[in-house]
Design an enzyme around this catalytic site. Structure first.
Site, PDB file in Angstrom:
ATOM      1  N   SER A 376       0.847  -1.197   0.000  1.00  0.00           N
ATOM      2  CA  SER A 376       0.000   0.000   0.000  1.00  0.00           C
ATOM      3  C   SER A 376       0.881   1.244   0.000  1.00  0.00           C
ATOM      4  O   SER A 376       1.894   1.302   0.705  1.00  0.00           O
ATOM      5  CB  SER A 376      -0.906   0.002   1.238  1.00  0.00           C
ATOM      6  N   GLU A 503      -8.068  -4.761  -8.529  1.00  0.00           N
ATOM      7  CA  GLU A 503      -8.452  -5.929  -7.726  1.00  0.00           C
ATOM      8  C   GLU A 503      -9.932  -6.216  -7.923  1.00  0.00           C
ATOM      9  O   GLU A 503     -10.740  -6.215  -6.998  1.00  0.00           O
ATOM     10  CB  GLU A 503      -8.143  -5.678  -6.243  1.00  0.00           C
TER      11      GLU A 503
END
Length: 582
Positions: A376, A503
């Site tokens: 991230s 995703e």
């Protein structure tokens, strides 16, 4: 006047309704003339009607009064309806203009502006402007006409008393000038505090499940209450000044009238004017006082509306940094969607000291499937933001078929890019219309075909009204996996040559994910695809994997080569793909 200067910006919205404004002006003129003629009839009744010799005359005078009343009533009703219609129409146009402008603002605008604040300006502020353009303008124009006419008739009726009355008028005007600016300043402060509370409410309601899950109801309730109290305190200050202004205007107006009437009564006693003349003067003086009071009260509303219009102008005058160039370049005739990121550096406007991408260079071949992998904050989603031109690079270029995307028409660019976000966004509409967002002109049959390809058709048909089922705000009636399949169906319907998948199967169970992987393989055929992957199992079949960290590329290759190395991808693969040993 500087106090009402912001309201002048509403004039372009009034121009389309010039004909209606002229009609309202005619009705206003007729009503004002009828009202100004009434005191003359009353003077004639007083001076000549109360004697046997004038018995027939009094009938004529009262018929004239009745006729004037009918004319005044009809013209006033027509004026009121027309002016109020114009007010409603203009404010609807302003509200639409502000909303359309907000929809075109860039992402940086929404980084610093809360949606609740925008909604406050679209609702509360436009309502304040409406109160002036509609009822306020109606009252102000009527009062101004009657005030002007009454002042003229006062001079005609009794020059001496009129000069005395005019000498006292500054007592009425002075409070308006002194307190008007203060009312406007406090009005803007009040609207800012209301916007703060709206922002808090919108923020909390959009995250109501988080609030309830962490039992934050009391905390958020106190936070909202404090914001409401601050808006109340600001409103109380505004009301105090506004009430003082209104009271001063009323007191000064009627004090001046009483003083002038006392002087007139003395003149009747000494015979210099008739009783009917004094009564006529009294009526005109009353009209002057009433009109002045009405204008004073409207002036307070005008100051509030000016403050509200200033806040609306803050939005209308803001300009997005991301726009289409004046002379955009067309896409090459033989476009194959070859994408190149050339030494791209970027930092978000709200975080100028934090580099999101640093000199990123990437060459993506036509019809290549590329995966972006990394922790991230590595810059994966930032790449998507730049490809869609939500932001522009600080340095470097992004070229599509050899053309800098900043030279392309913005809408044309985004029409060629499809995205399936990780957090699906659904609107409070039917399933059909939510999927149709991918291509607004698509037929129902095309929508159903896209849903079938996304393996969503089965669960959609089981909904109470099938494709016409209302999904509720943010798709609340669907599970996370069902929402994601709607988003994938939307992308399939758009059929873009460049596809961005963030995703896309993260919210699906194993069986649905397996089905969707097949659908995605078909969707990704013959197009350029970039996939953001947190679960490495979803990127085993891509052509190339780019490993990112801190805005830079640290490794690249396919799954087999990267998983056998010693880099970040190998460590992630070991953590995610190796069965846990007991």
């Amino acid at each position: 006047m500087p106090q009402v200067k912001p309201l002048r910006r509403a004039l372009p919205f009034l121009r389309p309704y010039t004909g209606r404004m002229l009609f309202a002006l005619i009705c206003l003129t007729v009503a004002a003339l009828a009202a100004l003629a009434m005191p003359v009839s009353i003077r004639l009744v007083v001076d000549y009607g109360f004697s046997n010799a004038n018995g027939q005359s009094i009938d004529i005078y009262f018929v004239a009064l009745l006729l004037l009343s009918v004319i005044y009533a009809l013209s006033s009703a027509a004026r009121y309806y027309t002016v109020m219609w114009i007010g409603e129409r203009v404010v609807a146009d302003i509200r639409s203009a502000v909303y359309r402008h907000v929809l075109r603002m860039d992402a940086a605008f929404f980084e610093v502006t809360r949606s609740g604040e925008v909604l406050s300006r679209l609702t509360t502020d436009t309502t304040l402007v409406q109160s002036v353009i509609g009822a306020g303008v109606s009252i102000a124009l009527r009062s101004a006409f009657i005030l002007s006419g009454s002042l003229v008739m006062l001079l005609v009726t009794s020059p001496r008393l009129s000069i005395l009355l005019f000498g006292l008028l500054p007592l009425v005007v002075l409070p308006v000038l002194v307190y008007g600016r203060k009312v406007r300043k406090l009005s803007r402060e009040t609207q800012d505090r209301v916007a703060d509370s709206s922002g808090i409410a919108g923020e909390v309601l959009n995250a109501i499940q988080v609030v309830q899950a962490f039992t934050l109801e009391a905390v958020q309730g106190r936070r909202f209450n404090e914001a409401v109290e601050r808006s109340f305190v600001a409103a109380r200050r505004r009301l105090s000044v506004g009430s003082l202004l209104s009271g001063l205007v009323v007191l000064c107006s009627f004090s001046a009238v009483v003083f002038v009437l006392w002087s007139g009564a003395r003149s009747v006693i000494d015979g210099s004017i008739s009783a009917g003349t004094l009564v006529q003067f009294l009526f005109y003086a009353t009209l002057v006082a009433g009109s002045t009071t009405a204008i004073g009260e409207v002036w307070s509303d005008v100051q509030r509306a000016a403050g509200a219009m200033e806040r609306l102008l803050d939005i209308l005058d803001s300009r997005p940094a991301i726009t289409s160039p004046d002379a955009s370049r067309p896409f090459p005739a033989s476009a194959n969607h070859h994408l190149v990121l050339d030494r791209v550096s970027f930092n978000y406007p709200s975080r100028p000291g934090q580099l999101a991408l640093g000199g990123l260079s990437l060459d993506i071949s036509p019809a290549e499937t590329l995966a972006l992998v990394g922790p991230s904050g590595a810059g994966k989603s930032t790449v998507f933001q730049l490809l869609l031109r939500f932001y522009d690079p600080v340095e470097g270029q992004i070229r599509l078929d050899g053309v800098d995307i900043r030279d392309l028409d913005l809408r044309a660019l985004r029409r060629r890019v499809g995205i399936v976000p990780q957090q699906t966004v659904l609107f409070a509409d039917s399933v059909l219309e939510n999927i149709r967002c991918g291509r607004p002109d698509a037929t129902d049959a095309a929508v159903v075909k896209a849903a079938t390809a996304a393996y969503a058709d089965d669960f959609i048909r089981q909904l109470p009204e099938g494709y016409h089922t209302f999904l509720g705000e943010k798709g609340a009636r669907l599970s996370g996996g069902q929402q994601q399949r709607i988003a994938i169906a939307r992308a399939i319907l758009k059929d873009p040559p460049l596809l961005l998948l963030d995703e896309a199967t993260s919210a699906l169970d194993a069986e649905s994910e397996n089905l969707l992987q097949q659908a995605l393989q078909e969707l990704m055929a013959n197009r350029t695809v970039i996939v953001i992957a947190h679960r490495l199992a979803t990127v085993k079949k891509v052509n190339r994997i780019i490993v990112m960290d801190q805005g830079r590329i640290v490794d690249s290759g396919n799954h087999d080569s990267l998983s056998t190395g010693a880099g970040m991808y190998a460590r992630l693969a070991e953590l995610q793909l190796t069965p846990n040993m007991q």
